[in-house]
Design a protein around this motif. Structure first.
Motif, PDB file in Angstrom:
ATOM      1  N   PHE A  69       0.841  -1.190   0.000  1.00  9.97           N
ATOM      2  CA  PHE A  69       0.000   0.000   0.000  1.00  9.97           C
ATOM      3  C   PHE A  69       0.878   1.243   0.000  1.00  9.97           C
ATOM      4  N   THR A  70       0.911   1.907  -1.130  1.00 13.65           N
ATOM      5  CA  THR A  70       1.749   3.092  -1.280  1.00 13.65           C
ATOM      6  C   THR A  70       0.927   4.353  -1.034  1.00 13.65           C
ATOM      7  N   LYS A  71       1.619   5.469  -1.015  1.00 17.97           N
ATOM      8  CA  LYS A  71       0.940   6.749  -0.812  1.00 17.97           C
ATOM      9  C   LYS A  71      -0.040   7.015  -1.952  1.00 17.97           C
ATOM     10  N   ALA A  72       0.354   6.668  -3.174  1.00 14.34           N
ATOM     11  CA  ALA A  72      -0.524   6.885  -4.326  1.00 14.34           C
ATOM     12  C   ALA A  72      -1.794   6.051  -4.200  1.00 14.34           C
ATOM     13  N   ARG A  73      -1.668   4.848  -3.696  1.00 15.48           N
ATOM     14  CA  ARG A  73      -2.847   3.986  -3.542  1.00 15.48           C
ATOM     15  C   ARG A  73      -3.806   4.577  -2.505  1.00 15.48           C
ATOM     16  N   TYR A  74      -3.266   5.071  -1.395  1.00 16.42           N
ATOM     17  CA  TYR A  74      -4.115   5.706  -0.383  1.00 16.42           C
ATOM     18  C   TYR A  74      -4.797   6.946  -0.935  1.00 16.42           C
ATOM     19  N   LEU A  75      -4.046   7.749  -1.687  1.00 21.32           N
ATOM     20  CA  LEU A  75      -4.639   8.968  -2.250  1.00 21.32           C
ATOM     21  C   LEU A  75      -5.750   8.632  -3.237  1.00 21.32           C
ATOM     22  N   ASN A  76      -5.556   7.605  -4.050  1.00 16.75           N
ATOM     23  CA  ASN A  76      -6.605   7.189  -4.989  1.00 16.75           C
ATOM     24  C   ASN A  76      -7.850   6.725  -4.243  1.00 16.75           C
ATOM     25  N   SER A  77      -7.663   5.998  -3.162  1.00 21.35           N
ATOM     26  CA  SER A  77      -8.805   5.532  -2.369  1.00 21.35           C
ATOM     27  C   SER A  77      -9.549   6.715  -1.752  1.00 21.35           C
ATOM     28  N   LEU A  78      -8.804   7.679  -1.229  1.00 21.81           N
ATOM     29  CA  LEU A  78      -9.443   8.854  -0.630  1.00 21.81           C
ATOM     30  C   LEU A  78     -10.186   9.681  -1.670  1.00 21.81           C
ATOM     31  N   LYS A  79      -9.598   9.812  -2.867  1.00 22.68           N
ATOM     32  CA  LYS A  79     -10.274  10.548  -3.936  1.00 22.68           C
ATOM     33  C   LYS A  79     -11.577   9.862  -4.333  1.00 22.68           C
ATOM     34  N   MET A  80     -11.540   8.533  -4.442  1.00 23.40           N
ATOM     35  CA  MET A  80     -12.738   7.787  -4.804  1.00 23.40           C
ATOM     36  C   MET A  80     -13.824   7.952  -3.738  1.00 23.40           C
ATOM     37  N   MET A  81     -13.436   7.873  -2.470  1.00 21.34           N
ATOM     38  CA  MET A  81     -14.401   8.047  -1.382  1.00 21.34           C
ATOM     39  C   MET A  81     -14.989   9.456  -1.409  1.00 21.34           C
ATOM     40  N   TYR A  82     -14.161  10.449  -1.678  1.00 20.00           N
ATOM     41  CA  TYR A  82     -14.625  11.837  -1.736  1.00 20.00           C
ATOM     42  C   TYR A  82     -15.657  12.006  -2.848  1.00 20.00           C
ATOM     43  N   GLN A  83     -15.347  11.459  -4.030  1.00 23.34           N
ATOM     44  CA  GLN A  83     -16.277  11.573  -5.145  1.00 23.34           C
ATOM     45  C   GLN A  83     -17.594  10.853  -4.853  1.00 23.34           C
ATOM     46  N   PHE A  84     -17.505   9.667  -4.287  1.00 19.00           N
ATOM     47  CA  PHE A  84     -18.703   8.895  -3.962  1.00 19.00           C
ATOM     48  C   PHE A  84     -19.565   9.608  -2.933  1.00 19.00           C
ATOM     49  N   LEU A  85     -18.943  10.093  -1.858  1.00 17.55           N
ATOM     50  CA  LEU A  85     -19.715  10.748  -0.808  1.00 17.55           C
ATOM     51  C   LEU A  85     -20.295  12.078  -1.275  1.00 17.55           C
ATOM     52  N   ASN A  86     -19.595  12.775  -2.152  1.00 19.60           N
ATOM     53  CA  ASN A  86     -20.167  14.001  -2.730  1.00 19.60           C
ATOM     54  C   ASN A  86     -21.392  13.678  -3.572  1.00 19.60           C
ATOM     55  N   LYS A  87     -21.309  12.603  -4.343  1.00 17.28           N
ATOM     56  CA  LYS A  87     -22.451  12.196  -5.163  1.00 17.28           C
ATOM     57  C   LYS A  87     -23.647  11.832  -4.287  1.00 17.28           C
ATOM     58  N   VAL A  88     -23.401  11.109  -3.209  1.00 16.85           N
ATOM     59  CA  VAL A  88     -24.472  10.727  -2.293  1.00 16.85           C
ATOM     60  C   VAL A  88     -25.072  11.961  -1.635  1.00 16.85           C
ATOM     61  N   ARG A  89     -24.232  12.914  -1.276  1.00 17.93           N
ATOM     62  CA  ARG A  89     -24.716  14.126  -0.610  1.00 17.93           C
ATOM     63  C   ARG A  89     -25.550  14.987  -1.553  1.00 17.93           C
ATOM     64  N   LYS A  90     -25.112  15.099  -2.824  1.00 18.53           N
ATOM     65  CA  LYS A  90     -25.802  15.975  -3.774  1.00 18.53           C
ATOM     66  C   LYS A  90     -27.091  15.377  -4.301  1.00 18.53           C
ATOM     67  N   GLU A  91     -27.107  14.073  -4.493  1.00 15.54           N
ATOM     68  CA  GLU A  91     -28.300  13.428  -5.039  1.00 15.54           C
ATOM     69  C   GLU A  91     -29.056  12.751  -3.904  1.00 15.54           C
ATOM     70  N   ASP A  92     -30.349  12.709  -4.038  1.00 12.77           N
ATOM     71  CA  ASP A  92     -31.173  12.125  -2.997  1.00 12.77           C
ATOM     72  C   ASP A  92     -31.371  10.636  -3.291  1.00 12.77           C
ATOM     73  N   PHE A  93     -30.651   9.779  -2.555  1.00  7.41           N
ATOM     74  CA  PHE A  93     -30.740   8.351  -2.764  1.00  7.41           C
ATOM     75  C   PHE A  93     -31.712   7.686  -1.801  1.00  7.41           C
ATOM     76  N   CYS A  94     -32.275   8.437  -0.887  1.00  6.87           N
ATOM     77  CA  CYS A  94     -33.209   7.843   0.079  1.00  6.87           C
ATOM     78  C   CYS A  94     -34.553   7.590  -0.601  1.00  6.87           C
ATOM     79  N   PRO A  95     -35.193   6.440  -0.315  1.00  2.00           N
ATOM     80  CA  PRO A  95     -36.490   6.137  -0.930  1.00  2.00           C
ATOM     81  C   PRO A  95     -37.612   6.991  -0.382  1.00  2.00           C
TER      82      PRO A  95
END
Length: 95
Positions: A69-95
């Protein structure tokens, strides 16, 4: 790297504590004692773990290698989580 540091720390602690209690180092270097302690440690490992896990552990020579697990791998994981959580926050996924 941490495995090596851990091993050195354990050995230094045992020898240091033994010397603090005015022990003679030659007492620690007895083959019978090493056999008893080593056998007990390996036996405990075999009893405490399933057979497949024990086999995998004895074959694991990668313990002393660096982490995959390198620094680049951690940064990629954090970027992916940021994008996913922003998408969840902006769009209403609750039924």
């Amino acid at each position: 790297m941490f495995a090596i540091i851990g091993m050195v720390l354990v050995i230094a602690s045992v020898i240091g504590g033994f010397l603090m209690e005015k022990g003679h180092l030659a007492v620690l270097m007895q083959p019978a004692e090493l056999l008893i302690l080593g056998g007990a440690a390996i036996g405990t490992l075999l009893v405490a773990n399933p057979c497949t896990l024990s086999k995998r552990g004895f074959r694991a020579h990668g313990i002393l290698k660096g982490s995959p697990f390198t620094k680049a791998r951690y940064l990629n994981s954090l970027k992916m989580m940021y994008q996913f959580l922003n998408k969840v926050r902006k769009e209403d996924f609750c039924p």
